[in-house]
Design an enzyme around this catalytic site. Structure first.
Site, short mmCIF file in Angstrom:
data_model
loop_
_atom_site.label_atom_id
_atom_site.label_comp_id
_atom_site.label_asym_id
_atom_site.label_seq_id
_atom_site.Cartn_x
_atom_site.Cartn_y
_atom_site.Cartn_z
N ASP A 134 0.82 -1.22 0.00
CA ASP A 134 0.00 0.00 0.00
C ASP A 134 0.85 1.25 0.00
O ASP A 134 0.57 2.22 0.72
CB ASP A 134 -0.98 -0.01 1.18
CG ASP A 134 -2.19 0.90 0.92
OD1 ASP A 134 -2.42 1.26 -0.26
OD2 ASP A 134 -2.90 1.26 1.86
N LYS B 16 1.92 4.67 -0.99
CA LYS B 16 1.36 5.90 -1.58
C LYS B 16 1.76 7.04 -0.66
O LYS B 16 2.11 6.80 0.52
CB LYS B 16 -0.16 5.80 -1.72
CG LYS B 16 -0.89 5.40 -0.44
CD LYS B 16 -2.38 5.29 -0.71
CE LYS B 16 -3.13 4.76 0.51
NZ LYS B 16 -4.57 4.66 0.30
N PRO B 17 1.76 8.28 -1.14
CA PRO B 17 2.26 9.39 -0.32
C PRO B 17 1.56 9.52 1.04
O PRO B 17 2.20 9.87 2.02
CB PRO B 17 2.00 10.62 -1.19
CG PRO B 17 1.98 10.10 -2.59
CD PRO B 17 1.39 8.72 -2.50
N GLU B 18 0.27 9.22 1.09
CA GLU B 18 -0.46 9.34 2.36
C GLU B 18 0.10 8.42 3.44
O GLU B 18 -0.15 8.63 4.62
CB GLU B 18 -1.95 9.01 2.20
CG GLU B 18 -2.71 9.91 1.29
CD GLU B 18 -2.87 9.28 -0.09
OE1 GLU B 18 -1.84 9.00 -0.74
OE2 GLU B 18 -4.01 9.07 -0.51
N ASN B 19 0.79 7.36 3.04
CA ASN B 19 1.31 6.40 4.02
C ASN B 19 2.78 6.65 4.37
O ASN B 19 3.38 5.86 5.09
CB ASN B 19 1.14 4.97 3.51
CG ASN B 19 -0.30 4.51 3.61
OD1 ASN B 19 -1.10 5.13 4.31
ND2 ASN B 19 -0.65 3.45 2.91
N ASP C 177 0.79 2.59 8.39
CA ASP C 177 -0.28 1.74 7.89
C ASP C 177 0.18 0.42 7.25
O ASP C 177 0.32 0.32 6.03
CB ASP C 177 -1.16 2.51 6.88
CG ASP C 177 -2.48 1.80 6.65
OD1 ASP C 177 -2.63 0.63 7.06
OD2 ASP C 177 -3.39 2.42 6.07
N THR D 295 -4.29 0.32 -3.47
CA THR D 295 -5.07 1.51 -3.82
C THR D 295 -5.07 1.59 -5.34
O THR D 295 -4.01 1.48 -5.95
CB THR D 295 -4.42 2.75 -3.17
OG1 THR D 295 -4.42 2.54 -1.76
CG2 THR D 295 -5.18 4.02 -3.51
#
Ligand SMILES: *[C@@H]1O[C@H](CO)[C@@H](O)[C@H](O)[C@H]1NC(C)=O
Ligand SMILES: *[C@@H]1O[C@H](CO)[C@@H](O)[C@H](O)[C@H]1NC(C)=O
Length: 239
Positions: free
Chosen positions: A50, A52-55, A68, A87
């Site tokens: 997973d 991605k920048p949000e993680n 996460d 995602t």
């Protein structure tokens, strides 16, 4: 408790509503850090699934921390797994096709992440689009990712090498592993040892980050864990 800083906050606004990506030199710091973390996890036979920048969170100094681990999995004997997860904009073709995949999926996602950091948009479509449409582009061998002209040749090349559809030929997933990444021209002159020793000045001081939620929106994907719909199952069963 305030939200931890994330690398998606490191994007500068080039004026009213105009988003500009990170400078390549800044992105290199984060991408190298993530590559070292993925290499470490993969050596423990953990696939992260997973990225991605949000993680990607930032500590007080500005070094990254991966968050996460909800989709992370320890690979069993054959080093492959089949469950679709991730995602939509970031998943590798072999994950979409559920034909069995391994840690190479994380290197694909790193390619997507570099693109997002530098271009402030996703290579396979906008997160507001139907996830199915995005995933059909990911598995469509005729679909060509568009690279903005402001990217350096080396940046385009390193992204292309991570977005290699054949997992065994993908940068990071070849026999040379992390070494191949370290010797890619995009990292020319980058001091990996200094980074590993945490003696490198982080690309961006997290205290200077402007927590502008409008900026973050460019990165926000659907927060729900994506599930392949019955429709998706039907579509992908044809491949
Ligand atoms: C699985 O991966 C580990 C670590 O990369 C390796 O040592 C092992 O030989 C692999 N097992 C199989 C069955 O491929
Ligand atoms: C694959 O991409 C090409 C080029 O964008 C497009 O013309 C074609 O219709 C796409 N195929 C599918 C099955 O979506």
């Amino acid at each position: 408790m305030s939200e931890p800083a994330k690398i998606c906050g490191c994007i500068s606004s080039g004026g009213e509503g105009v988003l500009t990506g990170m400078k390549e030199k800044q992105a290199r710091f984060y991408v190298a850090s993530i590559a070292m973390v993925l290499d470490y996890m993969h050596n423990l036979r953990v696939v992260y699934r997973d990225l991605k920048p949000e993680n990607v969170l930032l500590d007080a100094q500005g070094y990254i921390k991966m968050g996460d681990f909800g989709f992370a999995k320890v690979l069993e004997d054959r080093n492959r797994t089949y469950t679709f997860c991730g995602t939509p904009g970031y998943v590798a073709p072999e994950n979409v096709l559920a034909t069995g995949y391994n840690t190479a999926v994380d290197w694909w996602s790193l390619g997507v992440l570099i693109y997002v950091l530098l271009c402030v948009k996703q290579p396979f479509g906008d997160p507001s689009e139907d996830p199915l449409t995005i995933m059909l582009r990911i598995i469509n061998t005729s679909f060509e990712v568009q690279y903005p002209s402001f990217l350096s040749t080396d940046a385009v090349n390193v992204i292309t090498r991570f977005l290699q559809r054949k997992p065994s030929m993908r940068l990071g997933a070849t026999r040379e592993g992390l070494k191949a990444i370290k010797s890619h021209p995009w990292f020319a002159g980058f001091d990996w040892d200094l980074l590993e020793a945490r003696k490198m000045t982080p690309a961006i001081d997290p205290k200077l980050l402007v927590r502008d939620t409008r900026r973050l929106q460019a990165f926000e994907d659907d927060k729900k864990p994506p599930k392949p719909s019955a429709k998706a199952d039907r579509v992908f069963s044809d491949f």
